[in-house]
Scaffold this active site. Structure first.
Site, PDB file in Angstrom:
ATOM      1  N   ASN A 144     -10.298  -2.513   2.237  1.00 37.76           N
ATOM      2  CA  ASN A 144     -10.571  -2.519   1.643  1.00 37.76           C
ATOM      3  C   ASN A 144     -11.112  -2.427   0.386  1.00 37.76           C
ATOM      4  OD1 ASN A 144      -6.951  -3.252   1.415  1.00 37.76           O
ATOM      5  ND2 ASN A 144      -7.725  -5.407   1.150  1.00 37.76           N
TER       6      ASN A 144
ATOM      7  N   TYR B 130       0.848  -4.179  12.698  1.00 33.65           N
ATOM      8  CA  TYR B 130       1.110  -2.423  11.796  1.00 33.65           C
ATOM      9  C   TYR B 130       1.906  -1.464  13.041  1.00 33.65           C
ATOM     10  CZ  TYR B 130      -2.459  -3.940   8.379  1.00 33.65           C
ATOM     11  OH  TYR B 130      -3.006  -4.221   7.487  1.00 33.65           O
TER      12      TYR B 130
ATOM     13  N   HIS C 264       0.473  -0.807  -0.292  1.00 33.59           N
ATOM     14  CA  HIS C 264       0.315  -0.099   0.156  1.00 33.59           C
ATOM     15  C   HIS C 264       0.500   1.177   0.005  1.00 33.59           C
ATOM     16  CE1 HIS C 264      -3.869  -2.255   0.743  1.00 33.59           C
ATOM     17  NE2 HIS C 264      -3.146  -2.918   1.234  1.00 33.59           N
TER      18      HIS C 264
HETATM   19 FE1  HDE Z   1      -1.995  -4.517   5.214  1.00 32.00          FE
HETATM   20  N1  HDE Z   1      -0.024  -3.609   6.095  1.00 32.00           N
HETATM   21  N2  HDE Z   1      -1.929  -6.353   6.279  1.00 32.00           N
HETATM   22  N3  HDE Z   1      -3.320  -5.400   5.017  1.00 32.00           N
HETATM   23  N4  HDE Z   1      -2.669  -3.124   5.345  1.00 32.00           N
HETATM   24  C1  HDE Z   1      -0.322  -2.425   5.786  1.00 32.00           C
HETATM   25  O1  HDE Z   1       0.653  -1.397   7.144  1.00 32.00           O
HETATM   26  C2  HDE Z   1      -0.622  -6.951   6.832  1.00 32.00           C
HETATM   27  C3  HDE Z   1      -3.991  -7.001   5.559  1.00 32.00           C
HETATM   28  C4  HDE Z   1      -3.657  -2.362   4.586  1.00 32.00           C
HETATM   29  O2  HDE Z   1      -3.811   3.472   4.140  1.00 32.00           O
HETATM   30  C5  HDE Z   1       1.449  -2.705   6.419  1.00 32.00           C
HETATM   31  O3  HDE Z   1       1.257   0.784   7.989  1.00 32.00           O
HETATM   32  C6  HDE Z   1      -1.013  -7.925   7.350  1.00 32.00           C
HETATM   33  C7  HDE Z   1      -5.781  -7.020   4.880  1.00 32.00           C
HETATM   34  C8  HDE Z   1      -4.333  -1.127   4.450  1.00 32.00           C
HETATM   35  O4  HDE Z   1      -1.329   3.626   5.556  1.00 32.00           O
HETATM   36  C9  HDE Z   1       1.238  -3.485   7.174  1.00 32.00           C
HETATM   37  C10 HDE Z   1      -1.309  -8.724   7.317  1.00 32.00           C
HETATM   38  C11 HDE Z   1      -5.857  -5.893   4.883  1.00 32.00           C
HETATM   39  C12 HDE Z   1      -3.166  -0.869   4.588  1.00 32.00           C
HETATM   40  C13 HDE Z   1       0.438  -4.162   7.199  1.00 32.00           C
HETATM   41  C14 HDE Z   1      -2.339  -7.918   6.220  1.00 32.00           C
HETATM   42  C15 HDE Z   1      -4.852  -5.437   4.684  1.00 32.00           C
HETATM   43  C16 HDE Z   1      -2.120  -1.870   4.645  1.00 32.00           C
HETATM   44  C17 HDE Z   1       2.220  -1.389   5.018  1.00 32.00           C
HETATM   45  C18 HDE Z   1      -1.795  -9.740   6.779  1.00 32.00           C
HETATM   46  C19 HDE Z   1      -7.509  -5.683   4.160  1.00 32.00           C
HETATM   47  C20 HDE Z   1      -2.746   0.699   4.256  1.00 32.00           C
HETATM   48  C21 HDE Z   1       2.677  -0.567   6.045  1.00 32.00           C
HETATM   49  C22 HDE Z   1      -1.908 -11.006   8.434  1.00 32.00           C
HETATM   50  C23 HDE Z   1      -8.535  -5.454   5.360  1.00 32.00           C
HETATM   51  C24 HDE Z   1      -2.282   1.041   4.940  1.00 32.00           C
HETATM   52  C25 HDE Z   1       1.887  -0.116   7.215  1.00 32.00           C
HETATM   53  C26 HDE Z   1      -2.454   2.429   4.766  1.00 32.00           C
HETATM   54  C27 HDE Z   1      -0.540  -1.509   5.209  1.00 32.00           C
HETATM   55  C28 HDE Z   1       0.480  -5.632   7.259  1.00 32.00           C
HETATM   56  C29 HDE Z   1      -3.199  -7.890   5.288  1.00 32.00           C
HETATM   57  C30 HDE Z   1      -4.789  -3.604   4.134  1.00 32.00           C
HETATM   58  C31 HDE Z   1       3.118  -4.009   6.982  1.00 32.00           C
HETATM   59  C32 HDE Z   1       0.449  -8.583   8.480  1.00 32.00           C
HETATM   60  C33 HDE Z   1      -6.281  -8.358   5.216  1.00 32.00           C
HETATM   61  C34 HDE Z   1      -5.177  -0.568   3.731  1.00 32.00           C
HETATM   62  O5  HDE Z   1       1.603  -3.225   8.481  1.00 32.00           O
END
Ligand code: HDE
Length: 726
Positions: free
Chosen positions: A156, A370, A83
């Site tokens: 999402n 996060y 993202h």
């Molecule tokens: Fe994320 N995800 N994610 N994700 N995600 C990040 O956090 C992560 C997941 C989502 O506008 C990171 O600050 C793991 C699902 C959005 O700044 C990180 C897992 C969904 C955004 C991270 C998931 C998301 C992130 C990267 C599985 C939809 C952008 C930078 C366990 C419900 C946030 C940050 C923004 C961002 C990890 C799965 C949505 C690395 C480990 C499911 C919208 O922390």
């Protein structure tokens, strides 16, 4: 800076007294006192470094040069691993219906209250500088600055996810991101490693059906839905828990780009979606969504043939209807992209009292990630004190120190419990608003295993397929053909066809044919095969079978975008092609009619500035492109029409609009342009049916008809023009 704006910014600060001024790093000097270095010393020359003689070497002593370059050298921070590409806006959420029965959270019980929000939209795969419109899932992160602290829904634009367990996320992302040896391709899932991982991960099949559908090609940010994805909990005053799923429904309706258009936008304006939101808001417009919830109990959940803790499953609206409870309005652009959009750190653990998590094993992985990721991205544990991340309420605890601490707390107490310095702050009992986790009964063995209830990977993928309109199936099928044809390793392609066959043999066959493989269901593919999914999609039997893991449904509402009724033309952009001699009065009338509906008419001239005839062109036909607009109008004016007829770029607008199903209108002498266009030549006799093809013409602008046509978004089913097909 206006008083209001200043107040809004200061709203993020809540230190008191003298400390406050220091922490804010405000200077007592007024701006007219002039430029300073970063420690407040006035600067007399910021354009010449300090040298030994005018042609001599620069001196190490030049602290002003060193300070400026020191800052510059460190102006980039690591981009988000996923993202990275995103854009955000401020606004508010207004609650319309109280959920008091279900939760104590004030943000969900105080009807009429406006809670400030900061909402960021993103793509997943691309780097920070990648284009806005690849085929990709979109992030939809909403931060509510509530009176009880920050609440983030980090969701999402698709209601399910690829994997069921957080432990697989690094692998998914590594497979999706550019391949490590040559760092290609950028912002694209159409490559071997992604499809290799997917073909070996059947639980991803439901998600990849959404991913290959038009859902991953939103037209604008405000024409996409948002979803919290996981099941969360709400907890009421009696301590009773109710499960909840969050849905954001765009007030302007849901619609998408077509793939050819998406690809072109990536070149013509890589900032297309970010720019559209920025300009709309800058001109006083808004982006708006309704917040809807699905509320259900454990008893209901126990009856369903899927698990509510499994993030690869939706809860069909037939089982739990959506209840709209409020509206989010985005109405203010950030003042500074880096300070706000780049430095915002959302986290799913930002919940307020009256809410809790569930044991969804994907969500559980996120609860750790996060917070962890910000340590490197934002450089230490005090990232939470950055203005965009601070809550609007007072933060009060005895934590101190760490990299880049912003606040300066007086006193000797940095521990708890403490009796010195007044011993405060004290914990707050749950009955008075303190956060408490839901006391869920837990028992079981410690093990690494997935629940049996997570094992159906195809039922809801079929449900999705069954629920789409033929045109959507066609697009989905073509997307698979495109993506998998980019996969160089044959066994990966074949493994994916095997997976698709479990969803629908027709889909698998259509994809197989495009990949040069034998079809899986001979009867539904033309002899010799065809790579065009169109015709075969119509052959599908109306009655599809009941699917598993869906509560006994054949199809579900809310999944098809096409089936959702049109919702007007707010925020749409219409190209008005013009040259010198254009009928300025007509252009004004067209623009006003569009503005009355919340849309915008943009005059594209053969040159910038005032055109003879009166209209003003802020863009040109050649510096812009049809893909950046939702419809095209050629207005009257004999001289203008004659010039446009000679303009190859103008002809291309009509062809592209036709190809992408967009309304085309010609008024007054503009009709001569249409009649003499390359498009008309290709259409031949079919121009007789122009109206049914969404090609409108009249002597004077017939704007009611135009608005109605534009509200349909696309006119599908136009006869294909072989020479401009892709
Ligand atoms: Fe994320 N995800 N994610 N994700 N995600 C990040 O956090 C992560 C997941 C989502 O506008 C990171 O600050 C793991 C699902 C959005 O700044 C990180 C897992 C969904 C955004 C991270 C998931 C998301 C992130 C990267 C599985 C939809 C952008 C930078 C366990 C419900 C946030 C940050 C923004 C961002 C990890 C799965 C949505 C690395 C480990 C499911 C919208 O922390």
């Amino acid at each position: 800076m206006s008083k209001d704006k200043e107040a809004a910014q200061l709203g993020h600060h809540h230190e008191t007294g003298k400390t406050q001024d220091l922490a804010r790093n405000t200077t007592p000097r007024s701006e007219k006192d002039g430029m300073t270095d970063n420690f407040g010393h006035l600067i007399s020359d910021d354009l010449n470094s300090l040298k030994a003689g005018v042609r001599g070497p620069t001196l190490l002593e030049d602290h002003l040069l060193r300070e400026k370059i020191h800052h510059f050298d460190h102006e980039r921070i690591p981009e988000r691993i996923v993202h990275a590409r995103g854009s955000a806006a401020h606004g508010y959420f207004e609650l319309k219906e109280s959920l008091e029965q279900y939760t104590t959270a004030k943000v969900l019980t105080e009807v009429g209250k406006q809670t400030p929000v900061f909402t960021r939209f993103s793509t997943v795969a691309g780097f920070r500088g990648s284009p806005d419109t690849p085929r990709d899932v979109r992030g939809f992160s909403v931060r509510f600055y509530t009176d009880e602290g920050n609440w983030d829904i980090v969701g999402n634009n698709i209601p399910v996810f690829f994997i069921q367990d957080g432990i697989k996320f690094p692998d998914l992302v590594h497979a999706l991101k550019p391949e490590p040896h040559h760092e290609m391709p950028q912002a694209a899932s159409a490559h071997d490693t992604f499809w290799d991982f997917i073909s070996l991960t059947p639980e991803s099949m439901h998600m990849v059906m959404w991913q290959m559908s038009d859902r991953t090609l939103p037209r604008y940010f405000d024409t996409m839905e948002g979803f919290g994805v996981h099941t969360f909990r709400l907890i009421n005053a009696e301590g009773k828990s109710t499960f909840v799923k969050y849905h954001w429904k765009p007030v302007n309706g849901v619609h998408s780009l077509v793939w050819d258009e998406s690809q072109k936008i990536m070149g013509k304006d890589p900032d297309f979606q970010r720019r559209s939101m920025w300009e709309t808001i800058d001109q006083g417009g808004t982006y708006e969504w309704d917040l809807a919830v699905q509320l259900f109990s454990q008893e209901e959940a126990d009856k369903w043939d899927f698990d509510i803790l499994d993030a690869t499953k939706i809860i069909p609206e037939e089982l739990v209807p959506l209840k709209v409870i409020g509206r989010m309005v985005l109405n203010r652009n950030p003042d500074n992209f880096f300070a706000e959009t780049e430095q915002v750190g959302y986290k799913p653990t930002n919940l307020v009292p009256g809410m809790d998590f569930t044991n969804d094993p994907l969500m559980q992985g996120r609860l750790f990630s996060y917070l962890d990721t910000q340590l490197i991205r934002l450089g230490g544990p005090n990232w939470q004190q950055l203005p965009i991340n601070r809550p609007l309420v007072q933060v009060a605890n005895n934590q101190r120190d760490g990299f880049m601490r912003q606040t300066i707390e007086p006193g000797r107490v940095s521990y708890h419990p403490a009796s010195l310095d007044g011993g405060s702050p004290q914990e707050v009992p749950v009955s008075q608003g303190g956060f408490a986790s839901y006391p869920e009964q837990i028992s079981g063995e410690k093990l690494r295993k997935r629940a049996e209830s997570f094992s159906d990977h195809y039922g809801q993928a079929k449900l999705f397929w069954n629920s789409l309109e033929p045109i959507e199936r066609k697009h989905l099928c073509k997307a698979f053909q495109f993506e998998l044809s980019k996969v160089e390793t044959r066994h990966v392609r074949v493994a994916m066809i095997d997976q698709l066959e479990k969803i629908h043999p027709l889909l698998a066959s259509q994809v197989a044919v495009a990949l040069g493989e034998a079809p899986r269901a001979d009867k539904v593919v033309k002899p010799g095969g065809t790579a065009d999914c169109a015709e075969e999609m119509q052959l599908l039997a109306q009655a599809e079978a009941v699917t598993s893991a869906s509560g006994g449904l054949t199809k579900a509402q809310g999944l098809s975008m096409e089936a959702q009724p049109p919702k007007g033309i707010r925020n749409r952009m219409v190209a008005i092609l013009a040259a010198d001699g254009v009928d300025g009065a007509q252009v004004d009338a067209i623009k006003q009619a569009l503005e009355a509906e919340g849309a915008k008419g943009e005059v594209l001239g053969q040159h910038l500035g005032l055109l003879d005839g009166g209209a003003e062109a802020k863009k040109t036909i050649s510096n812009s492109h049809m893909v950046l607009f939702d419809a095209v109008i050629v207005p009257g004016g004999a001289k203008s029409a004659a010039a446009l007829l000679e303009d190859g770029d103008a002809h291309a607008y009509l062809l592209e609009a036709y190809k992408h199903g967009k309304p085309i209108a010609a008024y007054g002498e503009g009709q001569q342009v249409l009649q003499g266009s390359d498009l008309a030549a290709l259409l031949g006799d079919q121009l007789g049916n122009a109206k049914s093809l969404g090609i409108l013409s009249a002597d004077a602008p017939a704007m009611a008809e135009f608005v109605q046509t534009l509200a349909q978004h696309r006119i599908w089913g136009r006869p294909q023009l072989k020479r401009i097909s892709n």
